[in-house]
Design a protein around this motif. Structure first.
Motif, mmCIF file in Angstrom:
data_model
loop_
_atom_site.group_PDB
_atom_site.id
_atom_site.type_symbol
_atom_site.label_atom_id
_atom_site.label_comp_id
_atom_site.label_asym_id
_atom_site.label_seq_id
_atom_site.Cartn_x
_atom_site.Cartn_y
_atom_site.Cartn_z
ATOM 1 N N PHE A 1 58.492 0.589 -74.974
ATOM 2 C CA PHE A 1 57.702 1.760 -75.370
ATOM 3 C C PHE A 1 58.550 3.021 -75.396
ATOM 4 N N TRP A 2 59.292 3.263 -74.325
ATOM 5 C CA TRP A 2 60.088 4.489 -74.265
ATOM 6 C C TRP A 2 61.235 4.458 -75.264
ATOM 7 N N GLY A 3 61.808 3.271 -75.515
ATOM 8 C CA GLY A 3 62.822 3.169 -76.557
ATOM 9 C C GLY A 3 62.242 3.515 -77.918
ATOM 10 N N TRP A 4 61.033 2.993 -78.200
ATOM 11 C CA TRP A 4 60.347 3.302 -79.464
ATOM 12 C C TRP A 4 60.014 4.790 -79.547
ATOM 13 N N LEU A 5 59.468 5.357 -78.470
ATOM 14 C CA LEU A 5 59.089 6.760 -78.481
ATOM 15 C C LEU A 5 60.305 7.660 -78.661
ATOM 16 N N SER A 6 61.438 7.245 -78.093
ATOM 17 C CA SER A 6 62.645 8.074 -78.230
ATOM 18 C C SER A 6 63.111 8.157 -79.677
ATOM 19 N N ASP A 7 62.750 7.162 -80.511
ATOM 20 C CA ASP A 7 63.042 7.255 -81.941
ATOM 21 C C ASP A 7 62.211 8.354 -82.599
ATOM 22 N N LYS A 8 61.085 8.697 -81.977
ATOM 23 C CA LYS A 8 60.190 9.710 -82.542
ATOM 24 C C LYS A 8 60.490 11.105 -81.986
ATOM 25 N N VAL A 9 60.632 11.219 -80.673
ATOM 26 C CA VAL A 9 60.743 12.542 -80.038
ATOM 27 C C VAL A 9 62.150 12.843 -79.531
ATOM 28 N N GLY A 10 63.025 11.835 -79.492
ATOM 29 C CA GLY A 10 64.379 12.056 -79.003
ATOM 30 C C GLY A 10 64.637 11.367 -77.671
ATOM 31 N N ARG A 11 65.900 11.088 -77.411
ATOM 32 C CA ARG A 11 66.290 10.404 -76.155
ATOM 33 C C ARG A 11 66.229 11.381 -74.968
ATOM 34 N N LYS A 12 66.739 12.585 -75.203
ATOM 35 C CA LYS A 12 66.910 13.567 -74.136
ATOM 36 C C LYS A 12 65.611 13.907 -73.410
ATOM 37 N N PRO A 13 64.519 14.243 -74.092
ATOM 38 C CA PRO A 13 63.300 14.612 -73.353
ATOM 39 C C PRO A 13 62.725 13.461 -72.532
ATOM 40 N N VAL A 14 62.845 12.231 -73.019
ATOM 41 C CA VAL A 14 62.301 11.088 -72.284
ATOM 42 C C VAL A 14 63.105 10.841 -71.001
ATOM 43 N N ILE A 15 64.430 10.813 -71.124
ATOM 44 C CA ILE A 15 65.287 10.518 -69.969
ATOM 45 C C ILE A 15 65.167 11.612 -68.912
#
Length: 557
Positions: free
Chosen positions: A305-319
């Protein structure tokens, strides 16, 4: 003609989808097995202590076992540099075939290795050597698999594709726990402690064969082949990665702004939680494995899920959000875990707090590199026993020359004794008698020798472990894509591997040892959490200021 023309792209897409699935499957299966091999040791640290460090005292032995566990992490950056260079010169596929072979064979050797009782000091030396080989191999494996999958991923799906690589670390840990648990139940605890622990190590040779067979079906990554065809490869990837400031700056930013925080969140949520429940809370090991496996399995889909979401919103904000949530909630979560896992201990700690009054000059750092020093001063005797009992305590200074005292609540004062004044034989007898008396006083005050499995709030423990694992998925799911996107193709394997493995090998791998030492030094069972909290907060600040978002970067540019 039209039908054929229309059908051809569809066939091409089907073939592409099939190839993509094979890339993900082969890379993921192989990496799961490598993590399985690597984490068997951590999952069996208590038994490893008895088998290979029995020539030293219990506390030193366990610290040695943790250090040997950490040794595998210590050399991971060196494996990243060595195999990263090979990967940028020789190819991604060929390199991670070699690392897998090294990992599998070294794990198999540990399963055959005689104990300390059989061959003496050679046993721990060989054990540590095999851990070093494992660490070197893992240092080369991850960067190869992550780079290989990212370079196969279609535009806009790198986070999603590489998240399957990210799930392998947890999957490998779960697999190790499940295999260990299955063998424990099949042969019984006594047999498992004697010889059954070897079976999970020996099984790895079969897993190695399967993984090699699958990976041999793969081709080299398209980005690497394109680079070679155009003659744009680097002949000096180490120099270009680390001796040229523009790229070295990116390596340092990746370390402090991403991987350091990601690493401590990962190891706190999985390995430190395991150590905390088993060693500090004294929960039955089999129950710990079951509860942790349930929590990790439940949390694992969120890697995707977070890998998929990072394609949408970016890696930096998720991590960075994962690092921040972990740092802000670790202390209340582990306090809640204490209450849920060992309610009797939590109640005794609150109602009958333990204080050790001792002359600071009477207290030593109780780590003996050769395991032969006898800690016989009154403060050392008190702290050693209380620490081994897993009891939280406060340490207060007594007047110079005073004999140390253990105070339980407001009513019990249990004085220690000066062991250094006694002959060796008399000291051993006096120590045994004194420890028996102190143990009885603690039991009377409500301190349990171990957690009562029937009293463990199992749903609450699983929930807390799930939350810890959820944080892991946030920081770890997008990290491979984030690192791959920071570096050019000709030095990508080398450059992204080093910050990942310094972060995870050093900041993360040394976490159990560091936290355990902090707890032992202070007497506060939660004090070790300051280490991951401060590192995670530092990553939040530095990552926010320094890391540039890379989700839209063209890897073939």
């Amino acid at each position: 003609m039209t039908d054929i023309a229309m059908g051809a792209p569809a066939m091409d897409q089907k073939a592409l989808d099939k190839r993509s699935r094979l890339v993900i499957l082969a890379s993921s299966v192989g990496t799961v097995i490598e993590w399985y091999d690597f984490y068997l040791y951590g999952s069996l640290a208590a038994i490893i202590t008895a088998q290979f460090f029995s020539g030293v005292n219990e506390t030193t032995g366990y610290i040695f076992a943790l250090m040997a566990f950490a040794a595998g992490f210590a050399v991971r950056p060196f494996g990243a540099v060595f195999f990263g260079r090979l990967g940028d010169l020789w190819g991604r596929k060929n390199t991670f075939l070699v690392t897998m072979l090294l990992m599998g064979l070294s794990t198999f050797v540990v399963g055959l290795l005689p104990s300390y009782a059989a061959i003496g000091i050679a046993a721990p030396i060989i054990l540590v050597a095999m851990r070093l080989v494992q660490g070197l191999a893992l240092g080369g494996e991850y960067g190869g698999a992550a780079t290989y999958v990212a370079e196969h991923a279609p535009k806009g799906k790198r986070g999603f594709f590489t998240s399957f690589i990210q799930i392998t670390a947890t999957a490998g840990l779960v697999l190790s726990l499940v295999v260990i648990l299955g063998v424990r139940l099949a042969v019984g605890e006594e047999a498992f402690a004697a010889w059954g622990w070897r079976i999970p190590f020996l099984v790895s040779i079969l897993l190695l064969g399967v993984s090699l067979w699958i990976r041999l079906k793969l081709d080299e990554s398209p980005s690497f082949k394109k680079m070679k065809a155009e003659g744009k490869g680097s002949s000096t990837p180490l120099k270009d990665s680390f001796l040229k400031w523009p790229n070295l700056k990116l390596v340092l930013i990746a370390l402090v702004g991403l991987t350091a925080g990601q690493a401590v969140v990962w190891y706190t949520g999985q390995f430190y939680a395991l150590f905390f429940l088993e060693r500090v809370m004294r929960v039955d090991a089999t129950l710990v494995y079951i509860l942790l496996a349930i929590a990790l399995i439940a949390a694992s889909p969120f890697f995707i899920f977070w890998g998929w979401l990072s394609d949408k919103v970016g890696r930096k904000p998720v991590i960075l959000a994962g690092c921040l949530l972990a740092a802000l909630t670790y202390f209340p979560l582990f306090q809640a875990l204490t209450t849920a896992a060992n309610p009797a201990l939590a109640h005794a700690t609150a109602s009958q707090p333990v204080t050790i009054y001792a002359d600071p000059a009477d207290c030593n750092v109780q780590f003996d590199p050769v395991g032969k020093t006898v800690f016989n001063q009154s403060c050392d005797l008190a702290k050693s026993y209380i620490a081994k009992a897993g009891v939280n305590y406060t340490n207060l200074a007594a007047p110079a020359g005073a004999v140390a005292e253990v105070r339980i609540g407001d009513s019990v004062v249990y004085p220690s004794f000066r062991g250094e004044a006694l002959p060796t034989a008399e000291f051993a007898t006096a120590k045994k008698t004194w420890e028996t008396g102190l143990g009885g006083a603690l039991a009377t005050a409500g301190y349990p020798a171990k957690a009562d499995s029937d009293q463990v709030n199992k749903p609450m423990v699983v929930l807390i472990l799930f939350i810890l694992g959820f944080y892991v998925t946030m920081v770890y799911g997008p990290i491979a894509a984030a690192l791959v996107e920071m570096f050019p193709t000709n030095i990508r394997y080398t450059s992204m591997s080093l910050p990942y493995h310094i972060g995870n090998g050093w900041f993360g791998g040394f976490l159990p040892t560091t936290a355990f030492a902090m707890v032992a030094a202070t007497g506060n069972i939660f004090y070790g959490l300051w280490y991951p909290v401060l590192v995670a907060l530092a990553t939040v600040v530095l990552g926010f200021l320094l890391v540039k978002e890379g989700k839209d970067v063209d890897l073939n540019a």
